[in-house]
Design an enzyme around this catalytic site. Structure first.
Site, short mmCIF file in Angstrom:
data_model
loop_
_atom_site.label_atom_id
_atom_site.label_comp_id
_atom_site.label_asym_id
_atom_site.label_seq_id
_atom_site.Cartn_x
_atom_site.Cartn_y
_atom_site.Cartn_z
N ASN A 167 22.99 -36.52 -78.00
CA ASN A 167 22.19 -36.14 -79.17
C ASN A 167 22.86 -36.40 -80.52
O ASN A 167 22.20 -36.70 -81.50
CB ASN A 167 21.77 -34.68 -79.08
CG ASN A 167 22.89 -33.75 -78.70
OD1 ASN A 167 23.45 -33.90 -77.62
ND2 ASN A 167 23.25 -32.84 -79.56
N GLN A 197 16.82 -36.51 -75.46
CA GLN A 197 16.88 -37.50 -76.54
C GLN A 197 16.45 -38.89 -76.07
O GLN A 197 15.95 -39.69 -76.87
CB GLN A 197 18.30 -37.58 -77.13
CG GLN A 197 18.75 -36.35 -77.87
CD GLN A 197 18.15 -36.23 -79.27
OE1 GLN A 197 17.60 -37.18 -79.82
NE2 GLN A 197 18.27 -35.05 -79.86
N HIS A 219 9.28 -32.24 -78.84
CA HIS A 219 9.46 -32.32 -80.28
C HIS A 219 10.45 -33.39 -80.73
O HIS A 219 10.63 -33.61 -81.92
CB HIS A 219 9.84 -30.95 -80.87
CG HIS A 219 11.22 -30.47 -80.60
ND1 HIS A 219 12.22 -30.57 -81.53
CD2 HIS A 219 11.77 -29.87 -79.52
CE1 HIS A 219 13.33 -30.04 -81.03
NE2 HIS A 219 13.08 -29.60 -79.81
N THR A 253 1.78 -17.65 -68.65
CA THR A 253 0.55 -18.44 -68.83
C THR A 253 0.88 -19.78 -69.47
O THR A 253 1.55 -19.84 -70.50
CB THR A 253 -0.45 -17.66 -69.71
OG1 THR A 253 -0.66 -16.39 -69.11
CG2 THR A 253 -1.77 -18.40 -69.85
N CYS A 342 29.52 -24.52 -88.38
CA CYS A 342 30.40 -23.67 -89.18
C CYS A 342 30.57 -22.35 -88.44
O CYS A 342 29.60 -21.71 -88.09
CB CYS A 342 29.76 -23.43 -90.54
SG CYS A 342 30.88 -22.62 -91.65
N1 PLP Z 1 19.34 -31.58 -75.02
C1 PLP Z 1 19.50 -32.42 -76.04
C2 PLP Z 1 20.25 -33.69 -75.82
C3 PLP Z 1 18.99 -32.10 -77.30
O1 PLP Z 1 19.18 -32.94 -78.32
C4 PLP Z 1 18.27 -30.89 -77.45
C5 PLP Z 1 17.74 -30.49 -78.76
O2 PLP Z 1 18.37 -30.72 -79.78
C6 PLP Z 1 18.10 -30.05 -76.33
C7 PLP Z 1 18.64 -30.44 -75.13
C8 PLP Z 1 17.32 -28.79 -76.43
O3 PLP Z 1 15.93 -29.07 -76.47
P1 PLP Z 1 14.91 -28.04 -77.14
O4 PLP Z 1 15.17 -28.04 -78.60
O5 PLP Z 1 13.56 -28.55 -76.78
O6 PLP Z 1 15.17 -26.71 -76.51
#
Ligand code: PLP
Length: 400
Positions: A167, A197, A219, A253, A342
């Site tokens: 990420n 990602q 998202h 649900t 931080c």
């Molecule tokens: N794994 C990775 C590589 C991510 O970048 C993220 C979110 O930043 C997550 C897991 C967590 O996903 P979510 O924000 O849908 O809980």
């Protein structure tokens, strides 16, 4: 204040500067809703939908929407509808995979050194329940190598968690080689893949990777926050049982409309066959502009190409710390991410950057990530504003 208002100002008083237009370069953090998904969501939220588990007409309509989404997602992943569990997002999918994929709490769990905190904390929870934790080291660009896996995995390794794409720095793992190796080295291991990602950006059929569990979220691909999925062929122990929804694997649900939105966002991302090329071109333009304004800045991770996410740029900018830069960027209307957190007021480097052998003293680390709807003007202006933020901070921190 508009022009008419400005004319009402006393002589000699200048109007306030126009508000800085926002530049969004944090698509690795989250993405704006695809306008088509937004429109479809609004339309569906207005429908008289019931609880998808209810027998009446409104329930049947919601169930049909949910099961259609499940079937369509199965096609996108190359799996079967019954292999999909809808969740609230990536964190829940990963946690469900790690904690739910084996009822046995003996042996070892191995995770790569650059896993997301969702994976790290779930692995730590397993150690509190009796398992031992091994961390697979990575190269300075964030790659897990066959050698590192061979040195780390043991016959009693029961769970291995790897990422499709990292990420912070966007490194894409060679899972097609690593997963068969895990099977050989640790035949009893359940293999979990965090594809949060990488899904829709890395051209792989996730169900065909050879893993046991694959986690995704909406998202990161211009879908809504609050919906994700776990693909698995294993029976899972639920994190919460509730009313036994999702075939007993995830109580609660199900949000049928959000499930539709996840799948529609993914379908549209996959159908946009030119998206990776466009994002890579924008990312490359961004790297070029940043290099032009700020010589001496380096790109962290793999070089642009097949081993790096097309939308990711991650810079090391010498001569200043990360946190003031991110704050200055925010004040300048640029959404970026630090890659460093931080803690108790003291700047520290992120676990990912630590795993790469990077040090906070090297400078500011900043991640800029484009999306499918980012424009060239946005990356050019973002690079200019970044440079404008860096120069005064460098002067302020010079000699400290
Ligand atoms: N794994 C990775 C590589 C991510 O970048 C993220 C979110 O930043 C997550 C897991 C967590 O996903 P979510 O924000 O849908 O809980």
């Amino acid at each position: 204040m508009n022009a008419a208002d400005a004319s009402a100002l006393p002589v000699g008083v200048s109007p306030p500067p126009p508000p800085t237009s926002p530049i969004y370069l944090d698509n690795g953090g989250t993405t704006a809703l695809d306008p088509e998904v937004h429109a479809g969501l609004c339309a569906r939220l207005a429908l008289p939908l019931g609880n998808p588990n209810a027998a009446h007409e409104a329930g049947r309509a919601a169930r049909e929407m949910l099961e259609t989404a499940r079937g369509d997602l199965a096609v996108l992943l190359g799996g079967k509808p019954e292999e999909i569990v809808f969740t609230s997002g990536g964190t829940e999918s990963i946690t469900l995979a790690l904690l739910g994929c084996t009822p046995v709490r003996t042996g070892r769990v191995a995770v790569s050194a650059v896993e997301h905190s969702a994976t790290r904390t779930a692995a730590l929870a397993l150690t509190e329940q009796g398992m031992a934790l091994d961390v697979v080291p990575v190269t300075p660009t964030g790659l897990v190598t066959p050698e590192a896996l061979t040195a780390t995995l043991r016959p009693d390794t029961r769970i291995v968690s790897l990422m499709l794409a990292q990420n912070e720095i966007g490194t894409i793992s060679d899972l097609a080689s690593l997963i068969p190796l895990v099977r050989r080295l640790a035949p009893k291991a359940r293999i979990v893949v965090d594809a949060v990602q990488g899904f829709t950006k890395v051209p792989v059929r996730l169900a065909a990777l050879g893993a046991d569990c694959v986690a995704i979220t909406a998202h990161k691909l211009h879908g809504p926050i609050g919906i994700g999925a776990l693909w698995t062929r294993l029976p899972l122990t639920p994190l919460f049982k509730g009313g036994g929804q999702e075939r007993g694997q995830r109580g609660g649900t199900q949000p049928a409309v959000l499930a539709w939105a996840l799948v529609e966002a993914a379908r549209r991302a996959v159908a946009d066959v030119d998206a990776s090329r466009r994002m890579a071109a924008l990312r490359d333009r961004l790297v070029e502009e940043v290099g032009h304004h700020l010589p001496g800045v380096t790109l962290t991770g793999e070089p642009p190409g097949p081993t790096r996410l097309p939308n990711n740029a991650h810079f090391c900018i010498p001569g200043l710390p990360s946190e003031p830069l991110i704050n200055a960027l925010a004040a300048a209307g640029v959404a970026a991410s630090a890659g460093a957190a931080c803690s108790t007021g003291k700047a520290r480097i992120s676990p990912t950057l630590q795993a790469l052998g990077r040090r906070a003293e090297e400078g500011a680390f900043v991640r800029l990530t484009v999306g499918r709807f980012t424009t060239e003007a946005c990356v050019v202006e973002g690079a200019a504003r970044l440079a404008a933020c860096v120069e005064p901070l460098r002067r302020a921190y010079a000699g400290r």
